[in-house]
Design an enzyme around this catalytic site. Structure first.
Site, PDB file in Angstrom:
ATOM      1  N   ASN A  14       2.058 -12.653 -14.739  1.00  0.00           N
ATOM      2  CA  ASN A  14       2.430 -12.962 -13.358  1.00  0.00           C
ATOM      3  C   ASN A  14       2.599 -14.482 -13.294  1.00  0.00           C
ATOM      4  O   ASN A  14       1.614 -15.222 -13.204  1.00  0.00           O
ATOM      5  CB  ASN A  14       1.318 -12.466 -12.424  1.00  0.00           C
ATOM      6  CG  ASN A  14       1.662 -12.683 -10.963  1.00  0.00           C
ATOM      7  OD1 ASN A  14       2.640 -13.358 -10.638  1.00  0.00           O
ATOM      8  ND2 ASN A  14       0.849 -12.124 -10.088  1.00  0.00           N
ATOM      9  N   ARG A  97       5.774  -9.510 -13.678  1.00  0.00           N
ATOM     10  CA  ARG A  97       5.940  -9.322 -12.241  1.00  0.00           C
ATOM     11  C   ARG A  97       7.097 -10.215 -11.784  1.00  0.00           C
ATOM     12  O   ARG A  97       7.088 -11.422 -12.017  1.00  0.00           O
ATOM     13  CB  ARG A  97       4.673  -9.742 -11.504  1.00  0.00           C
ATOM     14  CG  ARG A  97       4.866  -9.649 -10.015  1.00  0.00           C
ATOM     15  CD  ARG A  97       3.675 -10.193  -9.260  1.00  0.00           C
ATOM     16  NE  ARG A  97       3.891  -9.993  -7.852  1.00  0.00           N
ATOM     17  CZ  ARG A  97       3.483 -10.839  -6.926  1.00  0.00           C
ATOM     18  NH1 ARG A  97       2.825 -11.926  -7.258  1.00  0.00           N
ATOM     19  NH2 ARG A  97       3.708 -10.598  -5.661  1.00  0.00           N
ATOM     20  N   HIS A 186       5.078  -6.559  -2.226  1.00  0.00           N
ATOM     21  CA  HIS A 186       3.852  -5.841  -2.616  1.00  0.00           C
ATOM     22  C   HIS A 186       4.164  -4.416  -3.070  1.00  0.00           C
ATOM     23  O   HIS A 186       3.311  -3.536  -3.029  1.00  0.00           O
ATOM     24  CB  HIS A 186       2.840  -5.714  -1.452  1.00  0.00           C
ATOM     25  CG  HIS A 186       2.227  -6.990  -0.986  1.00  0.00           C
ATOM     26  ND1 HIS A 186       1.928  -7.218   0.348  1.00  0.00           N
ATOM     27  CD2 HIS A 186       1.833  -8.092  -1.646  1.00  0.00           C
ATOM     28  CE1 HIS A 186       1.382  -8.410   0.476  1.00  0.00           C
ATOM     29  NE2 HIS A 186       1.312  -8.977  -0.721  1.00  0.00           N
ATOM     30  N   HIS A 214      -1.936  -2.833   2.820  1.00  0.00           N
ATOM     31  CA  HIS A 214      -2.310  -3.804   1.775  1.00  0.00           C
ATOM     32  C   HIS A 214      -2.725  -5.072   2.510  1.00  0.00           C
ATOM     33  O   HIS A 214      -1.899  -5.834   3.011  1.00  0.00           O
ATOM     34  CB  HIS A 214      -1.109  -4.063   0.859  1.00  0.00           C
ATOM     35  CG  HIS A 214      -1.368  -5.106  -0.191  1.00  0.00           C
ATOM     36  ND1 HIS A 214      -1.470  -4.827  -1.538  1.00  0.00           N
ATOM     37  CD2 HIS A 214      -1.563  -6.439  -0.090  1.00  0.00           C
ATOM     38  CE1 HIS A 214      -1.707  -5.936  -2.207  1.00  0.00           C
ATOM     39  NE2 HIS A 214      -1.765  -6.939  -1.346  1.00  0.00           N
ATOM     40  N   GLY A 218      -1.981 -12.284   1.684  1.00  0.00           N
ATOM     41  CA  GLY A 218      -0.732 -11.744   2.233  1.00  0.00           C
ATOM     42  C   GLY A 218      -1.021 -10.304   2.621  1.00  0.00           C
ATOM     43  O   GLY A 218      -1.888  -9.674   2.019  1.00  0.00           O
ATOM     44  N   ARG A 247       0.097 -16.720   7.333  1.00  0.00           N
ATOM     45  CA  ARG A 247       1.427 -16.418   7.884  1.00  0.00           C
ATOM     46  C   ARG A 247       1.305 -15.694   9.214  1.00  0.00           C
ATOM     47  O   ARG A 247       0.420 -14.843   9.383  1.00  0.00           O
ATOM     48  CB  ARG A 247       2.225 -15.532   6.927  1.00  0.00           C
ATOM     49  CG  ARG A 247       2.552 -16.188   5.614  1.00  0.00           C
ATOM     50  CD  ARG A 247       3.453 -15.275   4.778  1.00  0.00           C
ATOM     51  NE  ARG A 247       3.340 -15.621   3.375  1.00  0.00           N
ATOM     52  CZ  ARG A 247       3.105 -14.729   2.409  1.00  0.00           C
ATOM     53  NH1 ARG A 247       2.986 -13.449   2.689  1.00  0.00           N
ATOM     54  NH2 ARG A 247       3.001 -15.132   1.161  1.00  0.00           N
ATOM     55  N   ASP A 288     -10.087 -16.879   5.406  1.00  0.00           N
ATOM     56  CA  ASP A 288     -10.907 -15.930   4.643  1.00  0.00           C
ATOM     57  C   ASP A 288     -11.641 -14.997   5.608  1.00  0.00           C
ATOM     58  O   ASP A 288     -12.423 -15.443   6.441  1.00  0.00           O
ATOM     59  CB  ASP A 288     -11.907 -16.712   3.779  1.00  0.00           C
ATOM     60  CG  ASP A 288     -12.574 -15.801   2.760  1.00  0.00           C
ATOM     61  OD1 ASP A 288     -12.905 -14.646   3.118  1.00  0.00           O
ATOM     62  OD2 ASP A 288     -12.768 -16.227   1.617  1.00  0.00           O
ATOM     63  N   ARG A 290     -14.051 -13.055   5.207  1.00  0.00           N
ATOM     64  CA  ARG A 290     -15.523 -13.120   5.118  1.00  0.00           C
ATOM     65  C   ARG A 290     -16.068 -14.136   6.103  1.00  0.00           C
ATOM     66  O   ARG A 290     -17.041 -13.890   6.823  1.00  0.00           O
ATOM     67  CB  ARG A 290     -15.971 -13.524   3.708  1.00  0.00           C
ATOM     68  CG  ARG A 290     -15.939 -12.399   2.715  1.00  0.00           C
ATOM     69  CD  ARG A 290     -16.047 -12.915   1.321  1.00  0.00           C
ATOM     70  NE  ARG A 290     -14.816 -13.621   0.957  1.00  0.00           N
ATOM     71  CZ  ARG A 290     -14.361 -13.756  -0.285  1.00  0.00           C
ATOM     72  NH1 ARG A 290     -15.042 -13.264  -1.269  1.00  0.00           N
ATOM     73  NH2 ARG A 290     -13.240 -14.388  -0.538  1.00  0.00           N
ATOM     74  N   GLY A 336      -7.899  -7.426  -0.951  1.00  0.00           N
ATOM     75  CA  GLY A 336      -9.165  -8.110  -0.669  1.00  0.00           C
ATOM     76  C   GLY A 336      -9.838  -7.710   0.635  1.00  0.00           C
ATOM     77  O   GLY A 336     -11.025  -7.346   0.646  1.00  0.00           O
ATOM     78  N   GLU A 339     -10.159  -3.563   0.935  1.00  0.00           N
ATOM     79  CA  GLU A 339     -11.159  -2.956   0.055  1.00  0.00           C
ATOM     80  C   GLU A 339     -12.582  -3.341   0.434  1.00  0.00           C
ATOM     81  O   GLU A 339     -13.525  -2.599   0.149  1.00  0.00           O
ATOM     82  CB  GLU A 339     -10.896  -3.384  -1.404  1.00  0.00           C
ATOM     83  CG  GLU A 339      -9.622  -2.793  -1.970  1.00  0.00           C
ATOM     84  CD  GLU A 339      -9.209  -3.450  -3.282  1.00  0.00           C
ATOM     85  OE1 GLU A 339     -10.078  -3.915  -4.031  1.00  0.00           O
ATOM     86  OE2 GLU A 339      -7.992  -3.501  -3.545  1.00  0.00           O
ATOM     87  N   GLU A 390      -2.363  -3.983  -9.494  1.00  0.00           N
ATOM     88  CA  GLU A 390      -0.951  -4.244  -9.739  1.00  0.00           C
ATOM     89  C   GLU A 390      -0.668  -4.440 -11.229  1.00  0.00           C
ATOM     90  O   GLU A 390       0.376  -4.030 -11.726  1.00  0.00           O
ATOM     91  CB  GLU A 390      -0.506  -5.469  -8.931  1.00  0.00           C
ATOM     92  CG  GLU A 390      -0.427  -5.149  -7.448  1.00  0.00           C
ATOM     93  CD  GLU A 390      -0.286  -6.370  -6.564  1.00  0.00           C
ATOM     94  OE1 GLU A 390      -1.318  -7.006  -6.274  1.00  0.00           O
ATOM     95  OE2 GLU A 390       0.835  -6.688  -6.155  1.00  0.00           O
TER      96      GLU A 390
HETATM   97  P1  AMP Z   1      -6.270 -10.756  -2.082  1.00  0.00           P
HETATM   98  O1  AMP Z   1      -5.071 -11.535  -1.617  1.00  0.00           O
HETATM   99  O2  AMP Z   1      -6.021  -9.290  -2.199  1.00  0.00           O
HETATM  100  O3  AMP Z   1      -6.933 -11.340  -3.301  1.00  0.00           O
HETATM  101  O4  AMP Z   1      -7.362 -10.903  -0.910  1.00  0.00           O
HETATM  102  C1  AMP Z   1      -7.995 -12.124  -0.657  1.00  0.00           C
HETATM  103  C2  AMP Z   1      -8.692 -12.069   0.689  1.00  0.00           C
HETATM  104  O5  AMP Z   1      -9.592 -10.961   0.732  1.00  0.00           O
HETATM  105  C3  AMP Z   1      -9.583 -13.275   0.960  1.00  0.00           C
HETATM  106  O6  AMP Z   1      -8.840 -14.334   1.528  1.00  0.00           O
HETATM  107  C4  AMP Z   1     -10.572 -12.716   1.944  1.00  0.00           C
HETATM  108  O7  AMP Z   1     -10.065 -12.882   3.250  1.00  0.00           O
HETATM  109  C5  AMP Z   1     -10.609 -11.245   1.668  1.00  0.00           C
HETATM  110  N1  AMP Z   1     -11.914 -10.797   1.123  1.00  0.00           N
HETATM  111  C6  AMP Z   1     -12.325 -10.794  -0.151  1.00  0.00           C
HETATM  112  N2  AMP Z   1     -13.589 -10.307  -0.241  1.00  0.00           N
HETATM  113  C7  AMP Z   1     -13.956  -9.982   1.015  1.00  0.00           C
HETATM  114  C8  AMP Z   1     -15.140  -9.426   1.595  1.00  0.00           C
HETATM  115  N3  AMP Z   1     -16.205  -9.102   0.854  1.00  0.00           N
HETATM  116  N4  AMP Z   1     -15.153  -9.231   2.929  1.00  0.00           N
HETATM  117  C9  AMP Z   1     -14.094  -9.549   3.697  1.00  0.00           C
HETATM  118  N5  AMP Z   1     -12.958 -10.071   3.206  1.00  0.00           N
HETATM  119  C10 AMP Z   1     -12.876 -10.288   1.882  1.00  0.00           C
END
Ligand code: AMP
Length: 404
Positions: A14, A97, A186, A214, A218, A247, A288, A290, A336, A339, A390
């Protein structure tokens, strides 16, 4: 290995403008033999390589990486140190990718000069991504000319979207001249997750209708009918649709002219505003989830409003895609946020029993890593958490194309 036979290994690349993520998989398992990342390619100062063998500790080091070739050579060096050579015939394929395949690429494609030229012709549609993808492919080809290079396109899964969903209601000639339509992104994740969701239900993908959410930094939604994508929320670019980390997602297009007229902003400035300083980050300073959930817990009003706007948009899409599909068998959360963030999942379907959607809060909050159902057994629509993969999907598609 007998002459002419191919091995089971696939290297997945990637390639971004300043980073390359890689994974080496053995498709016999499939098992992950190693994963790694080379960052800060072509930037001032040293680059950074992080490499984790399938079994063993992560190795991290700084090194000069002036270009993609240096990055791939460094990755190959780490793999060789683990006894994992990248020579044919052990290595069956390199899967790349590629973000934008336009309307030209509806499936994974073995790369030759004509394919590379076509990916380059699509650069105006993905000016940040396609050039980096091409650089990665060219480098891998030069380093290992005997191994087939397979391009797997982020847009390919969405090429089945019917015209009435893919076209914008603008002047036809302008749209055609500039290739303006919904492409979606995606796609590799939506393909993998929709199929995996069907498997979780013990059913053939051809029989089930799935809404995939998803939700990563993003974020995009898709409606998948009998294994074929019929609608998705990202459009000409990944800016459209859901509220994302940075975004805006959907917005009145007139906001752009308004900002140009009243604030004197240029096209590039509005582009940066909507892509980099909007979404959750623009609303509350954090992208984020979290951190946002933590702030909401503390009673932070700004974070609460950002969360509510994010959820409101998600619910609108769930409703819209229920209408698009007519019958929904499953709703799948992935990436993220999807899940990991149980409160997002709970809020997204709260009160939607009229649509057959319900969550068992005990299942929703239970710790778990694999694909799992979080709806009660009696619910009309299954709600699932399905970790996306992916790289595995790219490897699977590449291997199927060149496999023996
Ligand atoms: P990704 O682009 O799929 O890697 O997702 C990244 C995003 O997932 C991060 O910016 C977080 O906002 C979110 N994320 C990751 N772990 C957690 C968690 N345990 N609880 C809530 N959001 C999470």
């Amino acid at each position: 290995m007998t002459p002419g036979q191919r091995g089971n290994r696939v290297l997945v690349l990637n390639s971004g403008s300043s980073s390359v993520k890689y994974q080496l998989l053995d498709m016999a398992g499939p098992t992950r033999l190693a994963v790694g990342l080379v960052e800060r390619i072509g930037e001032r100062g040293p680059g950074l390589l992080r490499h984790t063998p399938g079994e063993g500790d992560t190795r991290e080091r700084e090194l000069p990486v002036p270009d993609h070739r240096a990055a791939l050579e460094a990755a190959a060096g780490e793999l060789a140190a683990d006894g994992l050579g990248l020579d044919a015939p052990e290595l069956a394929a390199v899967g790349h990718r590629v973000v934008h395949g336009g309307r030209s690429f509806t499936e994974p494609t073995v790369v030759d000069d004509a394919v590379l030229a076509e990916i380059e012709r699509l650069v105006p549609l993905a000016p940040l991504h396609n050039p980096a993808n091409v650089a990665g492919i060219r480098t891998a080809m030069a380093l290992n000319p005997d191994v087939p290079q397979v391009a797997v396109f982020d847009t390919a899964f969405h090429t089945t979207i019917p015209e009435h969903a893919a076209r914008y209601a603008i002047d036809v000639r302008t749209a055609e001249e500039h290739r303006i339509r919904r492409y979606g992104f995606h796609g590799t994740s939506h393909a993998y997750v929709s199929r995996r969701t069907a498997a979780l239900l013990g059913r053939d993908p051809a029989e089930v209708n799935v809404i995939v959410l998803h939700l990563g930094n993003g974020a995009s939604a898709s409606a998948v009918a009998g294994g074929r994508c019929v609608e998705t929320s990202m459009g000409l670019t990944p800016l459209e649709g859901l509220v994302m980390g940075t975004r805006s997602g959907d917005i009145d297009p007139a906001v752009v002219f308004h900002l140009a007229r009243v604030a004197g902003m240029s096209a590039d400035e509005v582009d940066a505003l909507l892509n980099q300083r909007s979404g959750l980050a623009g609303l509350c300073g954090d992208n984020d989830m979290r951190e946002i959930l933590r702030r909401v817990e503390e009673g932070d009003g700004e974070a609460r409003l950002a969360f509510d706007i994010y959820i409101h948009r998600l619910r609108k899409y769930i409703g819209a895609y229920t209408a698009v599909l007519g019958r929904v068998d499953a709703l799948a959360f992935t990436a993220g946020v999807g899940e990991n963030a149980a409160p997002v999942r709970a809020a997204a379907v709260a009160g939607l029993t009229g649509l057959g959607l319900e969550i068992d809060e005990r299942l929703n909050t239970a710790r778990g890593r694999g694909a799992r159902l979080i709806s009660p057994e009696y619910a009309r629509v299954a709600v699932a958490v399905v970790p996306t993969d992916e790289e595995l999907e790219i490897a699977t598609q590449a291997f199927a194309l060149v496999g023996v």
